[in-house]
Design a protein around this motif. Structure first.
Motif, PDB file in Angstrom:
ATOM      1  N   LEU A 103       3.216  92.210  43.859  1.00 18.65           N
ATOM      2  CA  LEU A 103       4.192  92.853  42.980  1.00 18.65           C
ATOM      3  C   LEU A 103       5.402  91.933  42.819  1.00 18.65           C
ATOM      4  CD1 LEU A 103       4.260  96.646  43.952  1.00 18.65           C
ATOM      5  CD2 LEU A 103       3.054  95.523  42.092  1.00 18.65           C
ATOM      6  N   ASP A 104       5.544  91.384  41.639  1.00 19.64           N
ATOM      7  CA  ASP A 104       6.618  90.432  41.356  1.00 19.64           C
ATOM      8  C   ASP A 104       7.600  91.090  40.386  1.00 19.64           C
ATOM      9  OD1 ASP A 104       8.271  88.371  40.574  1.00 19.64           O
ATOM     10  OD2 ASP A 104       6.662  86.893  40.397  1.00 19.64           O
ATOM     11  N   VAL A 108       7.819  91.340  36.227  1.00 16.88           N
ATOM     12  CA  VAL A 108       7.845  92.644  35.561  1.00 16.88           C
ATOM     13  C   VAL A 108       8.988  92.698  34.560  1.00 16.88           C
ATOM     14  CG1 VAL A 108       8.301  95.105  35.893  1.00 16.88           C
ATOM     15  CG2 VAL A 108       6.682  93.935  37.382  1.00 16.88           C
ATOM     16  N   ASP A 127       0.346  96.436  35.301  1.00 16.71           N
ATOM     17  CA  ASP A 127      -0.228  95.093  35.330  1.00 16.71           C
ATOM     18  C   ASP A 127      -0.056  94.456  36.704  1.00 16.71           C
ATOM     19  OD1 ASP A 127      -1.254  92.657  33.728  1.00 16.71           O
ATOM     20  OD2 ASP A 127       0.577  91.890  34.645  1.00 16.71           O
ATOM     21  N   GLU A 128       1.119  94.633  37.290  1.00 12.29           N
ATOM     22  CA  GLU A 128       1.379  94.067  38.617  1.00 12.29           C
ATOM     23  C   GLU A 128       0.620  94.824  39.708  1.00 12.29           C
ATOM     24  OE1 GLU A 128       3.475  91.180  39.618  1.00 12.29           O
ATOM     25  OE2 GLU A 128       2.575  91.005  37.630  1.00 12.29           O
ATOM     26  N   SER A 132      -2.078  93.188  42.319  1.00 14.72           N
ATOM     27  CA  SER A 132      -2.067  93.322  43.780  1.00 14.72           C
ATOM     28  C   SER A 132      -3.425  93.796  44.291  1.00 14.72           C
ATOM     29  CB  SER A 132      -0.971  94.289  44.224  1.00 14.72           C
ATOM     30  OG  SER A 132      -1.261  95.620  43.836  1.00 14.72           O
TER      31      SER A 132
END
Length: 309
Positions: A103-104, A108, A127-128, A132
């Motif tokens: 998770l970035d 995002v 999307d994140e 993951s």
């Protein structure tokens, strides 16, 4: 509470800590017509939950909770975030970017900056989440490849336990993916079709297809490995029983004739023979060789005598 505005303030993303920012959350309820149950459940919800506004005269919205992290062998590692989504507002609670691999938050925000609505913003988060999950799928793939070669060398309880662990991991990954797929489908159900052609929505759709495909194929691969393990164990068990049966049969003559001459009758003429011991030994050996020849001729020995040590 953090508020981010995008697309010239056409929509916003609000981050809330549901456990410590209850007062701020109360202010959002009348503004965004948040459902009462969303507020009441707060940070206590530990399962997946998804609801939508079914009244077509009211504001189009969906809300619920999503389990976005669950590590194998650690049931307490479950991480859940709650969300509320309308076309112009995205509210998330307890979404932890720092402690979740894959998770970035910066990525995002960059993707959200290209979005025209909150729905696309939600897709940036989804999307994140999928990314993951894919990281965990890749780790499972490495474990499967490693075990594939171990299975060739040996089989036993250790390998079987590893196969069971892999099955459990794949089941957890599937359990994480299905609710994400449901959110994707409910967005299509709740909002206008124009949102379905946006890049982030389409990419999430493709990623979900990839997730389902990989999990399905790896599950099938592990199932095949379990079947191979079962067949190997079954063959080994049959060979052991076969070996014991052959040994028992070959020792039948000495057991039978030993029991015969071991009887305690008073009149047994063989006891007085001069070469009775030699005769008994030769006689038993001939019986054993004849029995062995019979078993080999029938093919009942199979590959028993040809197996490598």
């Amino acid at each position: 509470m953090k508020e981010h505005a995008f697309s010239d303030n056409q929509w916003k993303w609000i981050e809330v800590d549901l456990q410590t920012e209850e007062a701020e959350l109360q202010k959002l309820i009348p503004i965004n017509t948040l459902p009462d149950e969303w507020d009441k459940q707060g940070g206590e919800e530990e399962q997946n939950n998804l609801q939508m506004n079914r009244n077509i005269n009211h504001k189009k919205a969906i809300w619920g909770s999503l389990v976005y992290q669950l590590k194998p062998h650690d049931k307490d590692s479950r991480k859940v975030f709650r969300f509320y989504l309308s076309e112009d507002t995205l509210i998330t609670g307890n979404l932890d970017f720092l402690e979740t691999e894959g998770l970035d938050k910066e990525l995002v925000l960059q993707n959200m900056a290209t979005a025209d609505t909150a729905i696309e913003g939600m897709m940036a988060i989804i999307d994140e989440v999928i990314a993951s999950i894919l990281i965990q799928v890749d780790a499972t793939e490495v474990a499967i490849r490693k075990l594939l070669w171990e299975l060739q060398k040996s089989n036993g309880q250790k390998v079987l336990n590893q196969l069971i662990d892999l099955r459990h991991q794949l089941l957890l990954l599937k359990n994480l993916t299905i609710p994400v797929q449901e959110i994707h489908m409910v967005i299509e159900e709740a909002f206008d079709e124009k949102h379905h052609n946006q890049p982030l929505y389409k990419r999430a759709d493709k990623q979900l297809d990839r997730c389902h495909y990989l999990i399905r194929e790896y599950t099938q691969e592990v199932s095949t490995m379990v079947s191979v393990e079962d067949v190997t164990a079954s063959v080994a068990g049959n060979e052991i029983m076969k070996t014991l049966t052959v040994i028992t049969l070959l020792f039948t003559p000495i057991s039978a004739w030993g029991a015969w001459w071991g009887m305690n009758f008073k009149h047994m003429p063989e006891l007085n023979w001069t070469y009775a011991y030699l005769f008994a030994g030769i006689f038993i050996m001939l019986n054993t060789l004849l029995l062995y020849s019979f078993l080999k001729k029938k093919g009942w020995l199979g590959d028993l005598l040809k197996r490598n040590k």
